[in-house]
Design a protein around this motif. Structure first.
Motif, PDB file in Angstrom:
ATOM      1  N   LYS A  64       0.798  -1.225   0.000  1.00  0.00           N
ATOM      2  CA  LYS A  64       0.000   0.000   0.000  1.00  0.00           C
ATOM      3  C   LYS A  64       0.836   1.282   0.000  1.00  0.00           C
ATOM      4  O   LYS A  64       0.284   2.371  -0.107  1.00  0.00           O
ATOM      5  CB  LYS A  64      -0.940   0.017   1.210  1.00  0.00           C
ATOM      6  CG  LYS A  64      -2.071  -0.947   1.086  1.00  0.00           C
ATOM      7  CD  LYS A  64      -2.955  -0.516  -0.041  1.00  0.00           C
ATOM      8  CE  LYS A  64      -4.284  -1.166  -0.037  1.00  0.00           C
ATOM      9  NZ  LYS A  64      -5.129  -0.678  -1.106  1.00  0.00           N
ATOM     10  N   PHE A  65       2.155   1.170   0.145  1.00  0.00           N
ATOM     11  CA  PHE A  65       2.990   2.363   0.194  1.00  0.00           C
ATOM     12  C   PHE A  65       2.868   3.219  -1.064  1.00  0.00           C
ATOM     13  O   PHE A  65       2.897   4.439  -0.973  1.00  0.00           O
ATOM     14  CB  PHE A  65       4.460   1.969   0.383  1.00  0.00           C
ATOM     15  CG  PHE A  65       4.959   2.202   1.768  1.00  0.00           C
ATOM     16  CD1 PHE A  65       4.252   1.755   2.858  1.00  0.00           C
ATOM     17  CD2 PHE A  65       6.136   2.861   1.980  1.00  0.00           C
ATOM     18  CE1 PHE A  65       4.705   1.962   4.136  1.00  0.00           C
ATOM     19  CE2 PHE A  65       6.605   3.078   3.254  1.00  0.00           C
ATOM     20  CZ  PHE A  65       5.891   2.624   4.335  1.00  0.00           C
ATOM     21  N   ASN A  70      -2.108   8.867   4.434  1.00  0.00           N
ATOM     22  CA  ASN A  70      -1.454   9.063   5.718  1.00  0.00           C
ATOM     23  C   ASN A  70      -1.793   7.935   6.692  1.00  0.00           C
ATOM     24  O   ASN A  70      -1.018   7.667   7.610  1.00  0.00           O
ATOM     25  CB  ASN A  70      -1.847  10.420   6.301  1.00  0.00           C
ATOM     26  CG  ASN A  70      -0.910  10.843   7.390  1.00  0.00           C
ATOM     27  OD1 ASN A  70       0.301  10.675   7.286  1.00  0.00           O
ATOM     28  ND2 ASN A  70      -1.475  11.396   8.453  1.00  0.00           N
ATOM     29  N   GLY A  71      -2.907   7.264   6.507  1.00  0.00           N
ATOM     30  CA  GLY A  71      -3.265   6.137   7.365  1.00  0.00           C
ATOM     31  C   GLY A  71      -2.263   4.997   7.265  1.00  0.00           C
ATOM     32  O   GLY A  71      -1.982   4.323   8.260  1.00  0.00           O
ATOM     33  N   ILE A  72      -1.722   4.785   6.077  1.00  0.00           N
ATOM     34  CA  ILE A  72      -0.697   3.749   5.896  1.00  0.00           C
ATOM     35  C   ILE A  72       0.566   4.135   6.651  1.00  0.00           C
ATOM     36  O   ILE A  72       1.218   3.294   7.280  1.00  0.00           O
ATOM     37  CB  ILE A  72      -0.411   3.511   4.397  1.00  0.00           C
ATOM     38  CG1 ILE A  72      -1.656   2.960   3.698  1.00  0.00           C
ATOM     39  CG2 ILE A  72       0.774   2.587   4.198  1.00  0.00           C
ATOM     40  CD1 ILE A  72      -2.103   1.608   4.211  1.00  0.00           C
ATOM     41  N   MET A 116       9.526   6.772   8.994  1.00  0.00           N
ATOM     42  CA  MET A 116       8.136   7.208   8.973  1.00  0.00           C
ATOM     43  C   MET A 116       7.907   8.516   9.720  1.00  0.00           C
ATOM     44  O   MET A 116       6.921   9.194   9.488  1.00  0.00           O
ATOM     45  CB  MET A 116       7.227   6.130   9.574  1.00  0.00           C
ATOM     46  CG  MET A 116       7.106   4.888   8.737  1.00  0.00           C
ATOM     47  SD  MET A 116       6.389   5.191   7.117  1.00  0.00           S
ATOM     48  CE  MET A 116       7.816   5.084   6.073  1.00  0.00           C
ATOM     49  N   LEU A 117       8.805   8.880  10.620  1.00  0.00           N
ATOM     50  CA  LEU A 117       8.618  10.095  11.412  1.00  0.00           C
ATOM     51  C   LEU A 117       9.244  11.333  10.778  1.00  0.00           C
ATOM     52  O   LEU A 117       9.112  12.429  11.324  1.00  0.00           O
ATOM     53  CB  LEU A 117       9.177   9.885  12.821  1.00  0.00           C
ATOM     54  CG  LEU A 117       8.413   8.867  13.670  1.00  0.00           C
ATOM     55  CD1 LEU A 117       9.099   8.683  15.014  1.00  0.00           C
ATOM     56  CD2 LEU A 117       6.969   9.269  13.848  1.00  0.00           C
ATOM     57  N   GLN A 118       9.909  11.193   9.650  1.00  0.00           N
ATOM     58  CA  GLN A 118      10.512  12.351   8.983  1.00  0.00           C
ATOM     59  C   GLN A 118       9.430  13.211   8.338  1.00  0.00           C
ATOM     60  O   GLN A 118       8.413  12.715   7.862  1.00  0.00           O
ATOM     61  CB  GLN A 118      11.509  11.895   7.929  1.00  0.00           C
ATOM     62  CG  GLN A 118      12.723  11.227   8.502  1.00  0.00           C
ATOM     63  CD  GLN A 118      13.688  10.784   7.425  1.00  0.00           C
ATOM     64  OE1 GLN A 118      13.435  10.951   6.240  1.00  0.00           O
ATOM     65  NE2 GLN A 118      14.803  10.210   7.836  1.00  0.00           N
ATOM     66  N   SER A 119       9.674  14.498   8.308  1.00  0.00           N
ATOM     67  CA  SER A 119       8.676  15.412   7.745  1.00  0.00           C
ATOM     68  C   SER A 119       8.500  15.201   6.243  1.00  0.00           C
ATOM     69  O   SER A 119       7.398  15.377   5.715  1.00  0.00           O
ATOM     70  CB  SER A 119       9.060  16.857   8.045  1.00  0.00           C
ATOM     71  OG  SER A 119      10.318  17.161   7.478  1.00  0.00           O
ATOM     72  N   GLU A 120       9.571  14.823   5.544  1.00  0.00           N
ATOM     73  CA  GLU A 120       9.461  14.561   4.104  1.00  0.00           C
ATOM     74  C   GLU A 120       8.544  13.360   3.838  1.00  0.00           C
ATOM     75  O   GLU A 120       7.787  13.355   2.868  1.00  0.00           O
ATOM     76  CB  GLU A 120      10.835  14.297   3.477  1.00  0.00           C
ATOM     77  CG  GLU A 120      11.785  15.467   3.522  1.00  0.00           C
ATOM     78  CD  GLU A 120      12.581  15.508   4.815  1.00  0.00           C
ATOM     79  OE1 GLU A 120      12.545  14.535   5.600  1.00  0.00           O
ATOM     80  OE2 GLU A 120      13.218  16.537   5.052  1.00  0.00           O
ATOM     81  N   THR A 121       8.638  12.362   4.700  1.00  0.00           N
ATOM     82  CA  THR A 121       7.790  11.184   4.544  1.00  0.00           C
ATOM     83  C   THR A 121       6.327  11.554   4.782  1.00  0.00           C
ATOM     84  O   THR A 121       5.445  11.140   4.025  1.00  0.00           O
ATOM     85  CB  THR A 121       8.225  10.090   5.535  1.00  0.00           C
ATOM     86  OG1 THR A 121       9.610   9.819   5.365  1.00  0.00           O
ATOM     87  CG2 THR A 121       7.437   8.823   5.336  1.00  0.00           C
ATOM     88  N   ALA A 122       6.077  12.341   5.810  1.00  0.00           N
ATOM     89  CA  ALA A 122       4.706  12.768   6.087  1.00  0.00           C
ATOM     90  C   ALA A 122       4.146  13.571   4.918  1.00  0.00           C
ATOM     91  O   ALA A 122       2.988  13.388   4.532  1.00  0.00           O
ATOM     92  CB  ALA A 122       4.664  13.587   7.371  1.00  0.00           C
ATOM     93  N   TRP A 124       5.014  13.308   1.795  1.00  0.00           N
ATOM     94  CA  TRP A 124       4.793  12.425   0.652  1.00  0.00           C
ATOM     95  C   TRP A 124       3.483  11.650   0.819  1.00  0.00           C
ATOM     96  O   TRP A 124       2.730  11.494  -0.138  1.00  0.00           O
ATOM     97  CB  TRP A 124       5.965  11.443   0.501  1.00  0.00           C
ATOM     98  CG  TRP A 124       5.874  10.636  -0.736  1.00  0.00           C
ATOM     99  CD1 TRP A 124       6.230  11.006  -1.995  1.00  0.00           C
ATOM    100  CD2 TRP A 124       5.365   9.291  -0.848  1.00  0.00           C
ATOM    101  NE1 TRP A 124       5.987   9.999  -2.873  1.00  0.00           N
ATOM    102  CE2 TRP A 124       5.457   8.922  -2.197  1.00  0.00           C
ATOM    103  CE3 TRP A 124       4.840   8.395   0.069  1.00  0.00           C
ATOM    104  CZ2 TRP A 124       5.045   7.686  -2.654  1.00  0.00           C
ATOM    105  CZ3 TRP A 124       4.448   7.157  -0.391  1.00  0.00           C
ATOM    106  CH2 TRP A 124       4.546   6.815  -1.740  1.00  0.00           C
ATOM    107  N   PHE A 125       3.190  11.189   2.019  1.00  0.00           N
ATOM    108  CA  PHE A 125       1.958  10.438   2.240  1.00  0.00           C
ATOM    109  C   PHE A 125       0.724  11.337   2.216  1.00  0.00           C
ATOM    110  O   PHE A 125      -0.366  10.881   1.938  1.00  0.00           O
ATOM    111  CB  PHE A 125       2.024   9.686   3.563  1.00  0.00           C
ATOM    112  CG  PHE A 125       2.727   8.365   3.459  1.00  0.00           C
ATOM    113  CD1 PHE A 125       2.098   7.266   2.922  1.00  0.00           C
ATOM    114  CD2 PHE A 125       4.032   8.232   3.891  1.00  0.00           C
ATOM    115  CE1 PHE A 125       2.741   6.049   2.822  1.00  0.00           C
ATOM    116  CE2 PHE A 125       4.693   7.023   3.795  1.00  0.00           C
ATOM    117  CZ  PHE A 125       4.036   5.926   3.263  1.00  0.00           C
ATOM    118  N   LYS A 126       0.902  12.626   2.518  1.00  0.00           N
ATOM    119  CA  LYS A 126      -0.229  13.563   2.528  1.00  0.00           C
ATOM    120  C   LYS A 126      -0.411  14.268   1.185  1.00  0.00           C
ATOM    121  O   LYS A 126      -1.267  15.128   1.077  1.00  0.00           O
ATOM    122  CB  LYS A 126      -0.030  14.599   3.630  1.00  0.00           C
ATOM    123  CG  LYS A 126      -0.118  14.021   5.014  1.00  0.00           C
ATOM    124  CD  LYS A 126       0.140  15.067   6.072  1.00  0.00           C
ATOM    125  CE  LYS A 126       0.111  14.486   7.456  1.00  0.00           C
ATOM    126  NZ  LYS A 126       0.435  15.484   8.471  1.00  0.00           N
TER     127      LYS A 126
END
Length: 130
Positions: A64-65, A70-72, A116-122, A124-126
């Motif tokens: 699902k990545f 953001n739920g993933i 998963m806690l990096q701001s760039e990752t957040a 990307w998911f948002k």
């Protein structure tokens, strides 16, 4: 990619554990103690099922990545946190093999959690999906 590696290792470990449990149950039955060890074998197979379910959850998250929201990401944070807690519990066993497994699990869970806690990752998911 790390989730796929973890899922593969968990599936492999689950298969090895199931084979070992079946072999031990076969030996105990041939020795005449099969009924007494049946409950322990059943509990072992519950552990195998839980391990394979955990591997399935890792596979689900990894798949699902690509288009998950953001739920993933939050589910992956929960997955990594539970993995870290499980790895920390290996240290209380007092055995060298369990401690080595705990270190490996702690490292993998820590890397997944940190990613998963990096701001760039957040971000990307948002991101918006069209």
């Amino acid at each position: 990619m790390l989730l796929f590696v973890v899922a593969g290792l968990e599936i492999l470990l689950g298969i090895i554990l199931a084979i070992a449990l079946a072999a031990m149950q076969g030996v105990s039955e041939s020795a005449g103690a099969g009924a007494a060890t049946g409950i322990l074998a059943g509990m072992g197979f519950v552990l195998v099922f839980a391990l394979l379910a955990w591997a399935g959850f890792a596979l689900f998250l990894g798949i699902k990545f690509a288009n998950g929201g953001n739920g993933i990401r939050i589910a992956t944070i929960v997955y990594a946190s539970i993995s870290i807690a499980g790895s920390l519990s290996n240290f209380t066993a007092g055995e060298a093999g369990a401690a080595v497994g705990g270190v490996i699990g702690l490292a993998i869970g820590g890397v997944i959690l940190a990613a998963m806690l990096q701001s760039e990752t957040a971000a990307w998911f948002k991101r918006p999906r069209y």
